[in-house]
Design an enzyme around this catalytic site. Structure first.
Site, PDB file in Angstrom:
ATOM      1  N   GLU A  63     -51.055 -24.810  51.980  1.00 19.86           N
ATOM      2  CA  GLU A  63     -51.968 -25.186  50.885  1.00 19.86           C
ATOM      3  C   GLU A  63     -51.488 -24.744  49.506  1.00 19.86           C
ATOM      4  OE1 GLU A  63     -52.986 -24.044  53.790  1.00 19.86           O
ATOM      5  OE2 GLU A  63     -54.464 -25.450  54.591  1.00 19.86           O
ATOM      6  N   HIS A 132     -65.520 -21.526  58.103  1.00 24.45           N
ATOM      7  CA  HIS A 132     -65.456 -22.991  58.086  1.00 24.45           C
ATOM      8  C   HIS A 132     -66.748 -23.625  57.585  1.00 24.45           C
ATOM      9  CE1 HIS A 132     -61.986 -22.230  60.688  1.00 24.45           C
ATOM     10  NE2 HIS A 132     -61.607 -23.479  60.476  1.00 24.45           N
TER      11      HIS A 132
END
Ligand SMILES: Cc1ncc(C[n+]2csc(CCOP(=O)(O)OP(=O)(O)O)c2C)c(N)n1
Ligand SMILES: [Mg+2]
Lengths: 327, 329
Positions: A63, A132
């Site tokens: 990322e 998450h």
């Protein structure tokens, strides 16, 4: 001709990508599993087949580097849509986002720009747990130079994605996964929704609820119940929190004289505080009651089926708050 | 003037090119000297990192690029800006935070962005420019263009994950990017050997299948030769290269750093390898220009930079109403 269609949130954003990628060859999509696989949430299906691997780019799980590269690509003429699979992983992009993307235009005295969309998912309700479920839009909105978009329905999601891709500044686009299958009528052509304009979701006289993202649906549910008791709720959906459409929010509160701000992210230093303070500054003399804030508790999001729903507001908490506000 | 030169390392450089590289190195050296004086007199706001000693890596690499190519620089980046063509007066004014600076006085030394010349910027974040250059290469690939992108970084950035992520992506996608490490032996006050594991620095590129080499960064001809090879390789679509230029900063980490962590003997030895002495010698040995002409070139560079100092120092400050400009488009 001008027929509207029933379309869900996921498909509306996907259609926005198709339209903008067809209209401008500089629009590229970059992310993990976005290519031939079509996205882990089926959110990018078909793009790879139409636009190929030069424009729909599957990255390794890197990322920071991949997002930094999207910024470099934006500076040199592309309009990347960069996908972060789960909003929680945005933390890995934070340096690139805050220290590079947000400041390039300013540091270059306007000569450079970063027309980039960081698109990510978020939201509680699927028992995905502490790493998450988070939506870091308040973090992002604390950084001058960024724009922050949080659509609450399919039409806005599609229209705002089109606006985000056309915008010449970095735009963060937060999608609640639990809205992906929610549908609404969308006018043909998928009209662009301008960034920075709130929507009055429902008009009312007694109290204004300002709700963010999926909280809008809960507010509507609460408003329906309250209507049966003669309580007339107005709902404002800011749609973008940076820039914030202060005029629409303040105008509504001046009409109803009561305000409740609802957010699904933790309350401390969050969006509810910013909006409540804005109302206090601009509409204090119109208020008949203190501005109320309802937001998620200041705790991580647990996995447990019984604990997770306690984290954030729902229609019940909103209904109770309204009853308290008008009592 | 077109006589080909041979240096000890076997690199061969056109005489006219060597002359022009020498001139650019002189301009950088004396630009930095002027900035050092201005900083010592208190005229420079904030921190300033000078690149005197490292001119050959700045100039030798950028000489192999076309104007349309991109670079991303780092906190010790004035030399990169000048080599890529930045106007020295605007750059000096920027470093002093003046209204007439290239970025209106808002970027200073560490955040100069010069899009007109494909310079994605000096950078205040160690390693921060690496993905920007790699991303410009990704954009070039998406556009179907053969623009080449160079990212410069110090030895300190060798241990940033960003570098390894970007090397991996550049290799899998065969991006036209050249990774250039300016290894001056120290990151701030820390010696490279104390913080950098493994037997081989080129090995850090080789694990990704990237052609990697370590060269003498004090020899502008050797730097140019390595850059020429890497840039041609990238432009031909073969992918990234990694060049480690061993070099030395003659000054401290920033102006004001007394360098107590450095060994005097080491410093003396590196001083003898001054890239300017080396290229001057090569120029006169090959009969490209006379020693007098070389001395005159240096005088010209000194005068050019010194002449700017007062005007820049007395230039106007940015107006208060510019504070909020260019936060958004
Ligand atoms: C991410 C980050 N960490 C730390 C710093 C502080 N810092 C600025 S320069 C520097 C040393 C960098 O060393 P190197 O990359 O070798 O470049 P050099 O200064 O030697 O040219 C450090 C630690 C920073 N600017 N950014
Ligand atoms: Mg160093």
């Amino acid at each position: 001709m001008d027929e509207s269609r029933l379309m869900n949130f996921r498909d509306a954003v996907l259609e926005a990508l198709f339209l903008e990628m067809r209209a401008d060859p500089n629009v590229i999509l970059v992310g993990e599993d976005v290519g031939a696989a079509g996205g882990v949430f089926k959110q990018t299906q078909g793009l790879f087949d139409e636009f190929g691997d030069r424009r729909v780019i599957d990255t390794p799980i890197s990322e920071p580097g991949a997002f930094g590269m999207a910024i470099g690509a934006a500076m040199s003429g592309m309009r990347p849509v960069f996908e972060v699979m789960f909003g929680d992983f945005m933390t890995l992009c934070m340096d690139q986002l805050v220290n590079q993307a947000a400041k390039v235009r300013y540091m270059s005295n306007g000569a450079a720009r970063v027309p980039l969309v960081l698109r990510t998912t978020m939201g509680t309700g699927a028992n995905l747990g502490p790493q998450h479920s988070q939506g870091f839009y308040a973090w992002a909105a604390h950084t001058p130079g960024l724009k922050v978009v949080i659509p609450s329905n399919a039409a806005d999601a599609g229209g705002l994605m089109r606006a985000a891709i056309r915008d010449d500044d970095p735009v963060l686009f937060f999608e609640d996964r639990l809205l992906y299958n929610s549908s609404c009528e969308i006018a043909s052509g998928l009209p662009i929704v301008p960034i920075g304009s709130a929507r009055i979701v429902r008009e009312g006289r007694d109290v204004t609820i300002i709700a963010i993202g999926r909280m809008v649906a809960f507010a509507q549910e609460a408003a329906d119940r309250l209507a049966k008791d003669g309580v007339d709720v107005e709902i404002v959906d800011p749609r973008t929190i940076l820039p914030l459409d202060e005029a629409t929010i303040v105008g509504s509160v001046k009409k109803t004289h009561r305000a409740i701000v609802v957010d699904g992210a933790p309350r401390a230093y969050g969006v509810t505080g910013e909006i409540a303070a804005t109302i206090m500054e601009q509409a204090f003399d119109w208020l008949d009651a203190p501005v109320m804030r309802i937001a998620a508790v200041n705790a991580p999001v647990p996995v447990s089926r019984s604990l997770e729903p306690l984290v954030r507001p729902d229609a019940n908490t909103i209904e109770n708050a309204v009853r308290a506000a008008i009592a | 003037m077109n006589k080909a030169l041979k240096n000890a390392g076997g690199a061969s450089v056109d005489g006219r090119l060597l002359l022009s590289m020498h001139r650019t190195m002189l301009r950088i050296r004396h630009f930095e000297e002027t900035i050092r004086r201005l900083a010592a007199s208190g005229a420079v706001p904030g921190l300033v990192h000078l690149c005197a000693g490292q001119e050959a890596t700045n100039v030798g690499i950028i000489a192999a690029l076309e104007d349309r190519d991109f670079i991303a620089s780092h906190h010790r980046g004035h030399g990169h800006c000048i080599a890529k063509g930045a106007p020295v007066e605007g750059l000096m004014a920027e470093i002093l935070g003046k209204a007439s600076g290239m970025c209106g006085g808002r970027s200073g030394s560490m955040h100069v962005i010069d899009m007109e010349r494909g310079n994605l910027g000096t950078n205040g974040i160690v390693g921060g420019g690496i993905p920007l250059a790699a991303g410009a290469a990704l954009a070039a690939r998406a556009r179907g263009s053969d623009d080449v992108c160079v990212c410069f970084f110090g030895d300190g950035a060798l241990n940033q994950g960003l570098l390894h992520e970007c090397m991996n992506m550049a290799a899998i996608w065969k991006l036209a990017v050249v990774f250039v490490c300016e290894n001056n032996g120290y990151g701030e006050f820390t010696a490279i050997d104390d913080v950098t594991a493994g037997p081989s620095l080129p090995g850090r590129g080789e694990v990704f299948g990237i052609p990697s080499e370590m060269i003498d960064g004090m020899d502008v001809q050797a730097v140019y030769a390595a850059a020429r090879k890497a840039v041609d390789y990238a432009r031909a679509g073969h992918g990234p290269s990694f060049i480690i230029c061993n070099t030395w900063r003659f000054g401290g980490h920033h102006v004001g750093d007394k360098q107590e962590y450095k060994d005097d003997e080491e410093t003396r030895a590196w001083r003898l390898r001054d890239p300017l002495l080396r290229s001057a010698k090569a120029l006169s040995a090959a009969g490209i220009v006379s020693e007098e002409a070389i001395a005159q070139m240096e005088q010209d560079a000194i005068s050019e930079m010194a002449a700017l100092a007062d005007g820049v120092r007395n230039g106007s400050e940015p107006a208060a109403q510019t504070l909020l400009e260019h936060v958004y488009g």
